[in-house]
Write a protein that holds these residues in place. Structure first.
Motif: not given
Length: 94
Positions: A51-64
């Motif tokens: 999950a953390k690997r996917i989050c690291a690539l996500c463009p809206i991680r900070s919003t999440c």
């Protein structure tokens, strides 16, 4: 009789007009929405590494992460942080 109290069997009027639903449109862009929730809500004791690997690539991680912190999300991986990590972060925010 006050609106706060009702006779048995009668429903009180709800004040839904003061409760605004949060804007969740950002979730449509989230990578987790495309991969499924199994990674982000693992069984207790399971790894959150994927999950953390996917989050690291996500463009809206900070919003999440901001959403999770402001809504006191207590389960799952949000914005790349586990429950314990978000709790620790909350404790450092004045």
């Amino acid at each position: 009789m006050s609106e706060c109290f009702s006779l048995p069997g009668r429903l009180l009027r709800m004040h839904t007009e003061t409760t605004a639903a949060p804007d969740l449109s950002w979730q449509e862009e989230a990578l987790c929405a495309q991969t499924g929730g199994d990674f982000f809500f693992p069984e207790p004791g399971s790894s959150v590494r994927d999950a953390k690997r996917i989050c690291a690539l996500c463009p809206i991680r900070s919003t999440c992460l901001e959403f999770a912190l402001s809504n006191d999300e207590r389960f799952g991986v949000w914005g790349g942080l586990s429950e314990k990590e978000r709790l620790a972060l909350r404790r450092t925010i004045p």
